[in-house]
Design a protein around this motif. Structure first.
Motif, PDB file in Angstrom:
ATOM      1  N   VAL A 125     -43.519  -4.119  21.136  1.00 28.79           N
ATOM      2  CA  VAL A 125     -44.494  -3.024  21.088  1.00 28.79           C
ATOM      3  C   VAL A 125     -43.966  -1.907  20.185  1.00 28.79           C
ATOM      4  CG1 VAL A 125     -45.589  -1.196  22.461  1.00 28.79           C
ATOM      5  CG2 VAL A 125     -45.528  -3.551  23.331  1.00 28.79           C
ATOM      6  N   LEU A 126     -42.705  -1.601  20.289  1.00 29.50           N
ATOM      7  CA  LEU A 126     -42.102  -0.582  19.436  1.00 29.50           C
ATOM      8  C   LEU A 126     -42.168  -0.994  17.969  1.00 29.50           C
ATOM      9  CD1 LEU A 126     -40.605   2.125  19.348  1.00 29.50           C
ATOM     10  CD2 LEU A 126     -38.484   0.857  19.644  1.00 29.50           C
ATOM     11  N   SER A 127     -41.863  -2.256  17.684  1.00 29.43           N
ATOM     12  CA  SER A 127     -41.960  -2.744  16.307  1.00 29.43           C
ATOM     13  C   SER A 127     -43.389  -2.660  15.802  1.00 29.43           C
ATOM     14  CB  SER A 127     -41.478  -4.202  16.219  1.00 29.43           C
ATOM     15  OG  SER A 127     -40.115  -4.295  16.498  1.00 29.43           O
ATOM     16  N   ALA A 128     -44.351  -3.024  16.646  1.00 30.82           N
ATOM     17  CA  ALA A 128     -45.760  -2.997  16.258  1.00 30.82           C
ATOM     18  C   ALA A 128     -46.224  -1.577  15.983  1.00 30.82           C
ATOM     19  CB  ALA A 128     -46.620  -3.628  17.346  1.00 30.82           C
ATOM     20  N   SER A 129     -45.686  -0.616  16.704  1.00 32.93           N
ATOM     21  CA  SER A 129     -46.121   0.771  16.513  1.00 32.93           C
ATOM     22  C   SER A 129     -45.737   1.302  15.135  1.00 32.93           C
ATOM     23  CB  SER A 129     -45.556   1.673  17.614  1.00 32.93           C
ATOM     24  OG  SER A 129     -44.160   1.808  17.476  1.00 32.93           O
ATOM     25  N   GLY A 130     -44.772   0.659  14.498  1.00 31.67           N
ATOM     26  CA  GLY A 130     -44.366   1.060  13.159  1.00 31.67           C
ATOM     27  C   GLY A 130     -45.172   0.394  12.061  1.00 31.67           C
ATOM     28  N   MET A 131     -46.069  -0.517  12.437  1.00 30.43           N
ATOM     29  CA  MET A 131     -46.897  -1.224  11.459  1.00 30.43           C
ATOM     30  C   MET A 131     -48.201  -0.462  11.258  1.00 30.43           C
ATOM     31  SD  MET A 131     -46.419  -5.089  12.846  1.00 30.43           S
ATOM     32  CE  MET A 131     -44.797  -5.818  13.013  1.00 30.43           C
ATOM     33  N   THR A 132     -48.710  -0.544  10.053  1.00 33.39           N
ATOM     34  CA  THR A 132     -49.992   0.096   9.771  1.00 33.39           C
ATOM     35  C   THR A 132     -51.116  -0.918   9.933  1.00 33.39           C
ATOM     36  OG1 THR A 132     -49.921  -0.430   7.423  1.00 33.39           O
ATOM     37  CG2 THR A 132     -48.915   1.659   8.113  1.00 33.39           C
ATOM     38  N   GLN A 133     -52.299  -0.428  10.238  1.00 30.62           N
ATOM     39  CA  GLN A 133     -53.451  -1.316  10.349  1.00 30.62           C
ATOM     40  C   GLN A 133     -53.726  -2.017   9.026  1.00 30.62           C
ATOM     41  OE1 GLN A 133     -56.823   0.796  11.897  1.00 30.62           O
ATOM     42  NE2 GLN A 133     -56.122   0.594  13.998  1.00 30.62           N
ATOM     43  N   ALA A 134     -53.487  -1.330   7.937  1.00 30.28           N
ATOM     44  CA  ALA A 134     -53.740  -1.908   6.622  1.00 30.28           C
ATOM     45  C   ALA A 134     -52.810  -3.082   6.326  1.00 30.28           C
ATOM     46  CB  ALA A 134     -53.599  -0.841   5.543  1.00 30.28           C
ATOM     47  N   SER A 135     -51.654  -3.114   6.995  1.00 23.14           N
ATOM     48  CA  SER A 135     -50.693  -4.188   6.722  1.00 23.14           C
ATOM     49  C   SER A 135     -50.982  -5.456   7.520  1.00 23.14           C
ATOM     50  CB  SER A 135     -49.266  -3.703   7.023  1.00 23.14           C
ATOM     51  OG  SER A 135     -49.085  -3.525   8.418  1.00 23.14           O
ATOM     52  N   LEU A 136     -51.926  -5.383   8.463  1.00 22.31           N
ATOM     53  CA  LEU A 136     -52.223  -6.536   9.305  1.00 22.31           C
ATOM     54  C   LEU A 136     -53.679  -6.969   9.139  1.00 22.31           C
ATOM     55  CD1 LEU A 136     -50.556  -5.343  12.626  1.00 22.31           C
ATOM     56  CD2 LEU A 136     -49.629  -6.984  10.991  1.00 22.31           C
ATOM     57  N   PRO A 137     -53.917  -8.274   9.003  1.00 22.35           N
ATOM     58  CA  PRO A 137     -55.305  -8.737   8.969  1.00 22.35           C
ATOM     59  C   PRO A 137     -56.013  -8.386  10.281  1.00 22.35           C
ATOM     60  CG  PRO A 137     -53.783 -10.488   8.327  1.00 22.35           C
ATOM     61  CD  PRO A 137     -52.962  -9.347   8.846  1.00 22.35           C
ATOM     62  N   GLN A 138     -57.324  -8.217  10.213  1.00 24.04           N
ATOM     63  CA  GLN A 138     -58.064  -7.809  11.402  1.00 24.04           C
ATOM     64  C   GLN A 138     -57.977  -8.814  12.537  1.00 24.04           C
ATOM     65  OE1 GLN A 138     -62.008  -6.774  10.062  1.00 24.04           O
ATOM     66  NE2 GLN A 138     -61.381  -4.699   9.574  1.00 24.04           N
TER      67      GLN A 138
ATOM     68  N   ASN B 199     -42.809 -11.194  16.143  1.00 19.92           N
ATOM     69  CA  ASN B 199     -41.645 -11.811  15.524  1.00 19.92           C
ATOM     70  C   ASN B 199     -42.012 -12.582  14.254  1.00 19.92           C
ATOM     71  OD1 ASN B 199     -39.888 -10.742  17.389  1.00 19.92           O
ATOM     72  ND2 ASN B 199     -39.821 -12.570  18.652  1.00 19.92           N
ATOM     73  N   SER B 200     -43.160 -13.265  14.265  1.00 24.12           N
ATOM     74  CA  SER B 200     -43.567 -14.007  13.066  1.00 24.12           C
ATOM     75  C   SER B 200     -43.907 -13.051  11.927  1.00 24.12           C
ATOM     76  CB  SER B 200     -44.740 -14.938  13.388  1.00 24.12           C
ATOM     77  OG  SER B 200     -45.916 -14.213  13.612  1.00 24.12           O
ATOM     78  N   ILE B 201     -44.476 -11.909  12.246  1.00 23.72           N
ATOM     79  CA  ILE B 201     -44.796 -10.909  11.216  1.00 23.72           C
ATOM     80  C   ILE B 201     -43.499 -10.330  10.636  1.00 23.72           C
ATOM     81  CG2 ILE B 201     -45.777  -8.605  10.823  1.00 23.72           C
ATOM     82  CD1 ILE B 201     -47.914  -9.379  12.935  1.00 23.72           C
ATOM     83  N   LEU B 202     -42.552 -10.043  11.502  1.00 27.25           N
ATOM     84  CA  LEU B 202     -41.299  -9.445  11.054  1.00 27.25           C
ATOM     85  C   LEU B 202     -40.469 -10.407  10.200  1.00 27.25           C
ATOM     86  CD1 LEU B 202     -40.238  -7.520  14.291  1.00 27.25           C
ATOM     87  CD2 LEU B 202     -41.209  -6.564  12.174  1.00 27.25           C
ATOM     88  N   LYS B 203     -40.634 -11.706  10.396  1.00 27.90           N
ATOM     89  CA  LYS B 203     -39.880 -12.697   9.616  1.00 27.90           C
ATOM     90  C   LYS B 203     -40.413 -12.859   8.209  1.00 27.90           C
ATOM     91  CE  LYS B 203     -38.284 -15.361  13.553  1.00 27.90           C
ATOM     92  NZ  LYS B 203     -38.406 -16.605  14.312  1.00 27.90           N
ATOM     93  N   LYS B 204     -41.635 -12.404   7.968  1.00 30.17           N
ATOM     94  CA  LYS B 204     -42.242 -12.565   6.630  1.00 30.17           C
ATOM     95  C   LYS B 204     -41.608 -11.636   5.632  1.00 30.17           C
ATOM     96  CE  LYS B 204     -46.672 -14.267   8.171  1.00 30.17           C
ATOM     97  NZ  LYS B 204     -48.084 -14.089   8.177  1.00 30.17           N
TER      98      LYS B 204
END
Length: 89
Positions: free
Chosen positions: A14-27, A84-89
């Motif tokens: 959850v902490l890692s996800a909070s640092g991601m932007t909506q624009a960086s993730l597909p809907q 985790n899969s997002i962070l590995k990219k």
């Protein structure tokens, strides 16, 4: 694996996800993360919670309803796996 360990890994995700932007993730990924988070933290969706909602809310509720058969722990595991899969990219 203990439940405490799962909770720690979930909070880290959850902490890692909070640092991601909506624009960086597909809907679709955003919707899955939302659904798994809600299922993990609130349990089953209650349609009576919101009588009036917008189209965006309908997509979110639909995503949550689709995984409502999962336990909170299963939802946490899925959430962690996606992060985790997002962070590995």
């Amino acid at each position: 694996m203990t439940n405490n360990n799962l909770e720690i890994r979930f909070q880290e995700a959850v902490l890692s996800a909070s640092g991601m932007t909506q624009a960086s993730l597909p809907q679709d990924v955003q919707l899955r993360l939302y659904a798994f988070y809600k299922q993990a933290t609130f349990g089953h969706v209650d349609l009576r919670q919101s009588a009036a909602y917008h189209l965006r809310d309908a997509f979110k509720i639909n995503a949550w309803m689709q995984i409502s058969h999962l336990t909170a722990d299963e939802a946490k595991e899925n959430y962690i796996e996606i992060i985790n899969s997002i962070l590995k990219k």
